[in-house]
Write a protein that holds these residues in place. Structure first.
Motif, mmCIF file in Angstrom:
data_model
loop_
_atom_site.group_PDB
_atom_site.id
_atom_site.type_symbol
_atom_site.label_atom_id
_atom_site.label_comp_id
_atom_site.label_asym_id
_atom_site.label_seq_id
_atom_site.Cartn_x
_atom_site.Cartn_y
_atom_site.Cartn_z
ATOM 1 N N GLU A 140 0.820 -1.208 0.000
ATOM 2 C CA GLU A 140 0.000 0.000 0.000
ATOM 3 C C GLU A 140 0.857 1.263 0.000
ATOM 4 O OE1 GLU A 140 -0.554 -2.559 1.972
ATOM 5 O OE2 GLU A 140 -2.606 -3.239 1.560
ATOM 6 N N ARG B 130 2.343 1.841 -3.504
ATOM 7 C CA ARG B 130 1.296 2.215 -4.463
ATOM 8 C C ARG B 130 0.782 3.632 -4.197
ATOM 9 N NH1 ARG B 130 -3.258 -1.901 -4.235
ATOM 10 N NH2 ARG B 130 -2.394 -2.599 -2.253
ATOM 11 N N ASP C 160 0.661 6.590 -6.784
ATOM 12 C CA ASP C 160 -0.629 7.258 -7.025
ATOM 13 C C ASP C 160 -0.488 8.770 -6.844
ATOM 14 O OD1 ASP C 160 -1.834 4.835 -7.504
ATOM 15 O OD2 ASP C 160 -2.745 4.672 -5.509
ATOM 16 N N LEU D 274 4.890 -5.634 -8.555
ATOM 17 C CA LEU D 274 4.308 -4.354 -8.143
ATOM 18 C C LEU D 274 4.108 -3.446 -9.351
ATOM 19 C CD1 LEU D 274 3.448 -2.151 -6.169
ATOM 20 C CD2 LEU D 274 5.880 -1.726 -5.677
ATOM 21 N N HIS E 211 1.212 -4.830 -11.519
ATOM 22 C CA HIS E 211 -0.088 -4.623 -10.870
ATOM 23 C C HIS E 211 -0.485 -3.153 -10.920
ATOM 24 C CE1 HIS E 211 -3.348 -5.106 -7.970
ATOM 25 N NE2 HIS E 211 -2.875 -4.030 -7.371
ATOM 26 N N TRP E 212 0.457 -2.278 -10.564
ATOM 27 C CA TRP E 212 0.124 -0.861 -10.515
ATOM 28 C C TRP E 212 -0.159 -0.316 -11.920
ATOM 29 C CZ3 TRP E 212 2.309 3.745 -12.296
ATOM 30 C CH2 TRP E 212 1.723 4.907 -11.774
ATOM 31 N N SER F 45 -3.482 -1.132 -13.044
ATOM 32 C CA SER F 45 -4.520 -0.392 -12.321
ATOM 33 C C SER F 45 -4.651 1.053 -12.805
ATOM 34 C CB SER F 45 -4.210 -0.386 -10.821
ATOM 35 O OG SER F 45 -3.138 0.491 -10.522
ATOM 36 N N GLN F 46 -3.722 1.481 -13.678
ATOM 37 C CA GLN F 46 -3.693 2.875 -14.109
ATOM 38 C C GLN F 46 -4.165 3.071 -15.546
ATOM 39 O OE1 GLN F 46 -2.807 5.488 -11.970
ATOM 40 N NE2 GLN F 46 -2.959 3.811 -10.488
#
Length: 766
Positions: free
Chosen positions: A106, A109, A113, A141, A144-145, A148-149
């Motif tokens: 978290e 990320r 973010d 990581l 995944h990130w 997610s973007q």
């Protein structure tokens, strides 16, 4: 071969053209067909996980040079598969991978973010670096990130830089990387420029053309600045996310850079990851076993993923049995296969292979160090270098995430320690391992000697020690620096002593624990005191040295005395007496044995025996010429005489000891004399002297860092204040003493609690 063909079926059989990746998979199937091998047989011969092979021939994971090498070896096909994999880069652009099981991170990320939240299409270009050790989950990581973007960015480009692979010739060049990025922008292969500069200009042109776009470029597995600098477009609205095993020094000088460290996962996230892989119901049935697996994997995501997949693939075996196998057979051995065909050992080996020879040598030599933490001085001793020469090597190992900075020194990640230890035990290191081990042990012995001398420079028990020729031990300007060093190195004393014992370096294995005695007395680290002194005792026995044995026995007896194990303490003291009582001239350490026996007799209530034995101790110290021993014994003799009701002799002995320590300026000795004298003065009504002595004792104990001694002195002060009727002040002082000693000595703490209750009760009655 129906099994492999069914697994490999992708619906591409009717296509006239196969990509290079598809050709690679077709070749693997064909080679298995020719030999009649099932998937499990190929797994056995290539030493690759069967689950991974299943994904490989279905195109769910990419083929790497190392995987191709393992398959070439199994098939006996020379380097044909490796050559095919090497050409895959020129094929269609690799799309952003789809992430697998992912939990946690978290903090990392959130930082990424935050960068995106501040970006606009015309914002200056920015670089973020996810850096961490091999297997820390940097790529997972990033994948995944980035996935997610997809709504935050108009364009997402991906390139694998192959910075850390078994074959360094496969490391991506600037042209390869820029070519991948241009293909990701749907630039036809035939229109991609030839030179690196032209490719970079083309990339910038395409990105500038889309002026309203925000762009994410992921450069995975970068090696160094030289690899990434030529491919950074620097265009507005562009975030370049780099993963690497190094911090990539100098990057901040060429681009706005944010470093996001990727360390081991938290224990909670590690359990969550294992649970997601093996099934949460199964994990819930064996929570302790899951925690054991997490511990054995040292919370390293790569290791956790491998272990989780192994457990998931074998539901008939309990998680506990898997954990036991992991512990018994060795973590690195058990974790040699994963979803990308790269085990933990291989991942670490690639980082080592990418290091310079002098860095690799130091990394392996550090595997000799047996403790949880090491300093640059210890590292220099291992390498046979000066600290000045060693510090840059350590910096580069830190940058490469092969070691970590920790509490003013350095440490290994657990699995990296396993790797270094395994490497240094290889027969090719035998000669250098032996000499480096001896240097390390000598460094610790001589550094500890210097620390002990700085702690109590005025005492006469220090034996001369010639400086070593091949190491530069630590030096200390004052007692505070020496005390801080001893505190920092405390966890290494027993492991290094054990290492010396295993090397049959009897004197060093005896000397290191025994020279720590002054620090042990100050700080009372009873576990290290006893465990290290047991090694000193064994070493003395092996060497056949009676005087060594007597000294170790005395100092171990002193530890057991403080632990209130008086029987064991007496046995050791009697053993020391038997070894030294008939020596002529008198051996001064004989006084410590008699004194320890006398103190224990006093505790048991045999005051007459205590007075006699401690008196014999004083005589032995005087005859042997040990002034520090004589003064220490007079302190204890005065305490025993006080208990016997002998007012004049008790005060005389206490004041003689005080005068002796005050004359030679020994602050800790002075405090050690003041506190018992304060008790004696209180017992015989000398209240003013008792208060003055206890107050000075507390101050001096505080100055030298002896928390137990300070608490003891404050206890006396509190009792004297209570005697005078100052009960509120007494409670304050006794409470301060309790705070100091609460975690050191539960018996003393209870004694203080009772004194506080007594003051409170007396105050309420008043």
């Amino acid at each position: 071969m129906t099994e492999i063909r069914e697994v490999a079926s992708t619906g591409n059989a009717a296509r006239p053209y196969l990509t290079l990746a598809e050709r690679f998979r077709a070749e693997v199937i064909s080679l298995c067909d020719q030999r009649g091998w099932a998937l499990r047989e190929l797994s056995r011969r290539a030493f690759l996980d069967v689950g991974f092979l299943s994904k490989l021939i279905r195109g769910l994971v990419p083929a790497t040079v190392d995987v191709a090498k393992a398959l070439d070896t199994a098939f006996g096909t020379g380097t044909s598969l490796q050559a095919l994999v090497a050409r895959i880069r020129s094929d269609l652009h690799p799309q952003l991978p789809v992430g697998g099981a992912f939990v946690g991170r978290e903090g990392q990320r959130a930082r990424l973010d935050g960068l995106v939240a501040q970006m606009a299409a015309n914002s200056p270009s920015e670089v973020a670096v996810l850096a961490g050790t091999a297997g820390a989950g940097k790529t997972s990581l990033a994948v995944h990130w980035a996935n997610s973007q997809k709504t935050a960015f108009d364009v997402i480009l991906w390139a694998d830089l192959y910075g850390f692979t078994g074959d360094q010739t496969q490391r991506a060049k600037a042209g390869d990387i820029l070519g991948d990025l241009l293909k990701g922008l749907n630039v036809p292969v035939g229109r991609i420029p030839v030179t690196d500069d032209e490719r970079l200009q083309s990339l910038r042109g395409h990105l500038n053309h889309a002026r309203a776009a925000r762009v994410l470029i992921v450069l995975d597995n970068a090696f160094d600045l030289a690899q990434v600098k030529p491919v950074l477009p620097g265009t507005p609205g562009t975030l370049v996310l780099i993963t690497s095993r190094t911090r990539i020094r100098g990057l901040a000088q060429v681009a706005r850079t944010t470093h996001v460290p990727v360390t081991s996962m938290t224990e909670t996230d590690s359990v969550d990851l294992i649970s997601s892989l093996i099934g949460r119901a199964r994990a819930a049935q064996e929570p302790d076993a899951v925690a054991r697996v997490v511990d054995l994997c040292a919370s390293l995501p790569l290791a956790l993923s491998i272990a989780g997949n192994l457990i998931a693939a074998d539901p008939a075996t309990s998680v506990l049995q898997h954990a036991e196998a992991l512990a018994d057979r060795g973590r690195l051995h058990m974790l040699d296969g994963d979803d990308t065909g790269i085990g933990v050992r291989a991942a670490i080996s690639w980082s080592i292979a990418s290091a310079r020879p002098d860095e690799t040598r130091l990394f392996c030599l550090l595997g000799i160090h047996p403790g949880p933490r090491f300093t640059s001085g210890a590292a220099a001793a291992l390498a046979g270098l000066t600290e000045t020469e060693t510090l840059p090597l350590l910096d580069r190992l830190v940058d490469a995430h092969l070691i970590q900075r920790h509490q003013g020194g350095y440490r290994f990640h657990d699995l990296l320690r396993d790797y270094a230890t395994e490497e240094i035990r290889d027969p090719r290191w035998e000669t250098e391992r032996r000499t480096a081990t001896e240097r390390l042990i000598r460094w610790y012995v001589h550094s500890s000697h210097a620390a002990n001398l700085a702690l109590t420079p005025l005492r006469d028990h220090h034996e001369p020690l010639a400086p070593p020729a091949d190491v530069q031990p630590a030096t200390f300007d004052n007692a505070s620096a020496a005390f801080a060093w001893c505190t920092a190195e405390l966890s290494n004393v027993t492991p290094v002593s054990q290492l010396a014992l295993e090397q049959r370096m009897w004197w060093a294995a005896w000397r290191l624990p025994t020279v720590f005695i002054d620090y042990y007395i100050f700080a009372r680290p009873l576990y290290v005191w006893t465990s290290s002194m047991e090694i000193a005792l064994i070493s003395a026995e092996n060497a056949g040295e009676d005087l060594w044995l007597a000294e170790a026995a005395d100092k171990l007896a002193a530890a057991f005395q403080r632990m209130r194990d008086y029987d064991r303490a007496d046995d050791l003291s009697r053993r020391a007496i038997a070894l030294t009582k008939d020596r002529i001239p008198v051996y001064p350490r004989l006084g410590w044995s008699y004194m320890n026996l006398g103190v224990n007799a006093h505790v048991r209530g045999d005051v007459a025996m205590a007075v006699d034995l401690i008196g014999q101790g004083v005589d032995a110290f005087v005859a042997g010429g040990s002034r520090i021993g004589e003064l220490a014994a007079r302190i204890e003799w005065g305490t025993a005489l006080c208990e016997a009701g002998d007012r004049d002799r008790a005060l005389q002995q206490g004041r003689l000891a005080l005068a002796g320590f005050r004359a030679n300026g020994d602050s800790h000795g002075l405090a050690s004399a003041l506190a018992p004298l304060a008790r004696t003065c209180r017992a015989f009504g000398e209240v003013d002297e008792a208060l003055a002595c206890s107050d000075e004792a507390a101050q001096r104990f505080h100055t030298v860092g002896d928390a137990w001694g300070e608490a003891d002195a404050l206890e006396i002060k509190g009792l004297v204040l209570a005697d005078r009727g100052h009960r509120a002040a007494a409670v304050d002082v006794l409470t301060a003493a309790l705070t100091l000693v609460e975690t050191l000595d539960e018996v003393k703490a209870d004694q203080l609690r009772r004194a506080i209750e007594a003051c409170d009760s007396a105050g309420s009655r008043t």
